[in-house]
Design an enzyme around this catalytic site. Sequence first.
Site, PDB file in Angstrom:
ATOM      1  N   ASP A   1      19.279   0.387   7.314  1.00  0.00           N
ATOM      2  CA  ASP A   1      18.678   1.241   6.295  1.00  0.00           C
ATOM      3  C   ASP A   1      19.756   2.087   5.628  1.00  0.00           C
ATOM      4  O   ASP A   1      20.772   2.432   6.242  1.00  0.00           O
ATOM      5  CB  ASP A   1      17.629   2.165   6.926  1.00  0.00           C
TER       6      ASP A   1
ATOM      7  N   TYR B   1       9.923  -4.001 -11.598  1.00  0.00           N
ATOM      8  CA  TYR B   1       9.452  -4.117 -10.212  1.00  0.00           C
ATOM      9  C   TYR B   1       8.572  -5.347 -10.055  1.00  0.00           C
ATOM     10  O   TYR B   1       8.758  -6.167  -9.147  1.00  0.00           O
ATOM     11  CB  TYR B   1       8.686  -2.856  -9.813  1.00  0.00           C
TER      12      TYR B   1
ATOM     13  N   LYS C   1       9.420  -8.743  -7.827  1.00  0.00           N
ATOM     14  CA  LYS C   1       8.578  -9.164  -6.710  1.00  0.00           C
ATOM     15  C   LYS C   1       7.979 -10.554  -6.940  1.00  0.00           C
ATOM     16  O   LYS C   1       7.767 -11.308  -5.982  1.00  0.00           O
ATOM     17  CB  LYS C   1       7.475  -8.129  -6.458  1.00  0.00           C
TER      18      LYS C   1
ATOM     19  N   ASN D   1      13.031  -6.527   3.792  1.00  0.00           N
ATOM     20  CA  ASN D   1      11.962  -5.593   3.463  1.00  0.00           C
ATOM     21  C   ASN D   1      12.335  -4.556   2.413  1.00  0.00           C
ATOM     22  O   ASN D   1      11.460  -3.953   1.806  1.00  0.00           O
ATOM     23  CB  ASN D   1      11.512  -4.878   4.747  1.00  0.00           C
TER      24      ASN D   1
ATOM     25  N   ILE E   1       6.847   0.623   6.361  1.00  0.00           N
ATOM     26  CA  ILE E   1       6.526  -0.744   6.745  1.00  0.00           C
ATOM     27  C   ILE E   1       7.627  -1.348   7.611  1.00  0.00           C
ATOM     28  O   ILE E   1       7.353  -2.017   8.612  1.00  0.00           O
ATOM     29  CB  ILE E   1       6.286  -1.596   5.479  1.00  0.00           C
TER      30      ILE E   1
END
Length: 268
Positions: free
Chosen positions: A37, A158, A162, A90, A18
């Site tokens: 990254d 998780y 989120k 991201n 993504i």
Amino acid sequence: MGRVQNKVALVTGGASGIGLSAAQLLAKEGAKVVLADFNEAGAKEEAQKITEAGGEAKGIFLDAGDEASIREAVEFTVGQYGTITILYNNVGVTNLKKDLDVLNMDLDEWDRLMDVNLKSVLLGSRFAIPHMIEAGGGSIINTASMAGFAGDATRSAYGASKAGVVNLTRYIATQYGKDNIRCNAVAPGLILTPAARKNMPEQVLDIFSKYNALPYHGEADDIGYTVLFLASDESKFITGQTIQVEGGHYNTNPSIADFQAFMNQAGK
């Protein structure tokens, strides 16, 4: 072309999936892009490809669990291009072996996911916002997840992390809107990134297909184009929102697929 012309973007987790889709689309539409990254070699390789295709991009190392690394990524972006006007937070991680139900999860894994998935959004925004204010405004986009809106049998940390991203997005939007800074999030459902295609069993894909409203799965570009829209001035009156990009998987009563199967069988 030119939807984000002359804007400067930092994309975390930009070496693949993504993040890479978003970086490519932002560059194609005129932004100068830094791909950050943990896979530094991959980020640099993809940045070079963007450059060869006529865009402008750099690849750097980022450890999203480390405050200093996040600060350095923002400072590199500003040092390279003079400002930062788009931040795409991201990076996200999950671990199906350790992030289990509440009774059995690894508590160290809980802390790690909160750092990488949630605290990194806070820190990236914290370091970028002063530069955005100086530039006259900007757009922050965060990757949330549909796991932040629904319960599951596993991945408790998780989902909680989120859900935190969803609400932190609202807080940032509220606190810095008067500085002409917008903050929105994207909540993907199942997206067939290269990693997902490689690791997702066909049986699992069939389960998702059963409950999707649409007859196909999402691709990385489905998220990338949403990020591009939120980064551009086309979305200038949208802030504090989380756009769910999930093929209608969560639209309906969860029993509808089984009920339809029952009705079809009864009608025979």
